[in-house]
Design a protein around this motif. Structure first.
Motif, PDB file in Angstrom:
ATOM      1  N   THR A 132      46.236  41.390  39.066  1.00 47.12           N
ATOM      2  CA  THR A 132      46.596  40.820  40.359  1.00 47.12           C
ATOM      3  C   THR A 132      46.357  39.318  40.330  1.00 47.12           C
ATOM      4  N   VAL A 134      45.617  35.667  41.668  1.00 51.64           N
ATOM      5  CA  VAL A 134      44.821  35.101  42.760  1.00 51.64           C
ATOM      6  C   VAL A 134      45.245  33.657  42.978  1.00 51.64           C
ATOM      7  N   LEU A 156      49.433  40.343  44.407  1.00 51.41           N
ATOM      8  CA  LEU A 156      48.954  38.999  44.727  1.00 51.41           C
ATOM      9  C   LEU A 156      47.811  39.059  45.717  1.00 51.41           C
ATOM     10  N   LEU A 157      46.774  38.260  45.482  1.00 50.68           N
ATOM     11  CA  LEU A 157      45.692  38.063  46.439  1.00 50.68           C
ATOM     12  C   LEU A 157      45.661  36.593  46.827  1.00 50.68           C
ATOM     13  N   CYS A 159      44.002  33.376  49.074  1.00 52.69           N
ATOM     14  CA  CYS A 159      42.781  32.876  49.699  1.00 52.69           C
ATOM     15  C   CYS A 159      43.137  31.615  50.472  1.00 52.69           C
ATOM     16  N   SER A 196      38.370  31.978  46.031  1.00 48.57           N
ATOM     17  CA  SER A 196      39.278  32.484  44.990  1.00 48.57           C
ATOM     18  C   SER A 196      38.578  32.564  43.634  1.00 48.57           C
ATOM     19  N   ALA A 199      36.741  35.736  43.586  1.00 47.85           N
ATOM     20  CA  ALA A 199      37.671  36.865  43.466  1.00 47.85           C
ATOM     21  C   ALA A 199      38.128  37.047  42.026  1.00 47.85           C
ATOM     22  N   CYS A 200      38.277  35.947  41.314  1.00 47.71           N
ATOM     23  CA  CYS A 200      38.745  36.023  39.922  1.00 47.71           C
ATOM     24  C   CYS A 200      37.705  36.622  38.985  1.00 47.71           C
ATOM     25  N   TYR A 205      41.594  41.022  38.493  1.00 42.97           N
ATOM     26  CA  TYR A 205      42.127  39.843  39.166  1.00 42.97           C
ATOM     27  C   TYR A 205      42.099  38.659  38.202  1.00 42.97           C
ATOM     28  N   ALA A 207      43.077  34.264  37.805  1.00 49.46           N
ATOM     29  CA  ALA A 207      43.417  33.007  38.473  1.00 49.46           C
ATOM     30  C   ALA A 207      44.823  32.557  38.109  1.00 49.46           C
ATOM     31  N   GLU A 208      45.542  32.117  39.118  1.00 53.94           N
ATOM     32  CA  GLU A 208      46.855  31.509  38.862  1.00 53.94           C
ATOM     33  C   GLU A 208      46.693  30.229  38.058  1.00 53.94           C
ATOM     34  N   ILE A 426      36.896  43.200  48.531  1.00 49.87           N
ATOM     35  CA  ILE A 426      38.203  43.252  47.852  1.00 49.87           C
ATOM     36  C   ILE A 426      38.518  44.684  47.426  1.00 49.87           C
TER      37      ILE A 426
END
Length: 429
Positions: A132, A134, A156-157, A159, A196, A199-200, A205, A207-208, A426
């Motif tokens: 997913t 983030v 997608l998540l 923040c 974020s 979350a990663c 999950y 990171a973009e 989450i």
């Protein structure tokens, strides 16, 4: 859901050391290096072959690190200004427009150039990506990624600061593969980035990557490709408002590729980037000739963010200092960091709509206000080839044409949540 596109061939190179390496699929940093540095894609196609309009942003796929073409994209549109150009006394003013303006061929449904990032980043992800994504955002980026991921069934998540939820509007409900979590009222983009990052650290999950992601920068660089291919040459000046400066870094990198192409001249465009006063961390550092950002109190920064009209320009930790970042871009290409006030932005937005015929976002109005000031101060020659990057526009028009749906948060966090709290909440999504 996605139309197949032959994978673009490229290698990666560290800006700091010049070392080349292969992309392992989601490389964000140089391999085996300790000094923070951006990496760049070096494409097999040294000359840009622009595809038909039906490809949307993927008309520039030769210089995008993508393996597939997602549905629904629209490329930036460049045209030569008449009304605004005459008002400013500029004979070669070109507007690169990102937004909703069907009469100009602009069909960007989130009305922001952040769509250029989202279609490129998500096009870099293979169908077997398995994680997913983030994304932290002050608003426009979240709207773009939510639309692209919803339309193409990509997990997608998001923040986003709770105060910026009004930016998350859409013309249809967002699919359940997209989830939104927020930092509480009074927080800013920096707080959303911290959330974020936590979350990663949760399994599943990823990171973009922000400015470190080559797909984000090269997607944004399509604005420069749009301008240069329309004009037939690299512009003399590039005007844009900046929060992170990633768009200007992207324009610089696209500029270097255009020079290597050989058909658009050898000019390095002067980057004239603007911040919204009183939130001006990069302006302050640049004027002090400092690679490092100057010290900033968190509470003072949040108060400054509350005052600015262009909330998307509120990044407290932009890629300014990193090797290959905005500081290096300005030193190499030339240019300056400018400032504009809320009042100047309001006047500029009114001028653009009156003279060009469409509404523009506050950030784009900051860019135009900085151009108006630069012309007034004699920083731009009347016959110079000027590119004005309107990073968002047509939103008022779009909202009048379509019913709106808003994305609601699934969880709201305090400023400094623990990893355990983030993991637990989450998991419940």
């Amino acid at each position: 859901m996605a139309r197949e596109l032959s994978k673009t061939a490229y290698t990666l190179r560290s800006v700091a050391t010049g070392k080349a390496f292969e992309d392992t699929g989601w490389s964000l940093d140089p391999q085996g290096e300790t000094t923070p540095s951006l990496i760049r894609a070096e494409y097999q196609h040294k000359q840009l072959n622009v595809k038909d309009e039906e490809y949307g942003i993927y008309k520039f796929a030769d210089w995008l690190p993508v393996s597939r073409m997602l549905k629904g994209s629209s490329a930036p549109v460049t045209y030569k200004s008449e009304g605004l150009a005459q008002e400013l006394g500029l004979s070669n003013l070109y507007v690169t427009f990102n937004g909703w303006w069907p009469e100009r061929g602009a069909y960007n449904r989130t009305c922001s150039f952040k769509e250029t990032e989202a279609y490129s980043v998500c096009g870099r992800m293979g169908t077997d990506f398995g994680k997913t994504l983030v994304v932290a955002s002050a608003g426009n980026t979240a709207r773009a990624f939510a639309k692209v991921c919803s339309d193409n069934e990509i997990p997608l998540l998001l923040c986003v600061p709770e105060d910026n939820l009004d930016a998350l509007w859409f013309d249809k409900p967002i699919a359940s593969c997209v989830k939104l979590i927020c930092t509480k009222k009074g927080s800013d983009y920096f707080d959303a980035i911290n959330l974020s990052n936590l979350a990663c650290q949760v399994d599943g999950y990823i990171a973009e990557g922000g400015a470190k992601n080559i797909a984000r920068r090269d997607g944004m660089g399509t604005t420069m490709l749009s301008a240069a291919t329309f004009i037939g040459q690299i512009p003399d000046y590039y005007f844009q408002a900046v929060g992170s400066g990633t768009g200007a870094i992207a324009a610089w990198e696209a500029n270097l590729r255009l020079i290597a192409d050989g058909r658009f001249g050898a000019r390095k465009v002067k980057l004239m980037v603007a911040q919204n006063a009183p939130f001006t961390p990069m302006y302050d550092a640049w004027k002090a000739d400092s690679r490092a950002l100057l010290p900033m109190d968190d509470d003072d920064a949040r108060r400054s963010v509350e005052e600015i009209v262009a909330k998307v320009l509120s990044n407290r930790k932009p890629p300014y200092s990193i090797t290959g970042g905005l500081f290096d871009a300005l030193k190499d290409a030339g240019g300056d960091i400018l400032v504009a006030t809320n009042e100047e932005a309001a006047a500029a937005a009114e001028m653009f709509e009156k003279l060009e015929g469409i509404d523009i976002h506050p950030a784009a109005a900051i860019a135009l206000a900085s151009l108006i000031n630069a012309v007034r101060d004699g920083l731009v020659e009347p016959d110079a080839v000027v590119m004005l990057n309107i990073t968002g526009g047509g939103e008022d028009r779009y909202k009048g044409d379509f019913p709106l749906h808003y994305l609601k948060p699934s969880a709201i966090f305090d400023y400094n949540p623990t990893l355990e709290e983030v993991r637990e909440r989450i998991a419940s999504l």
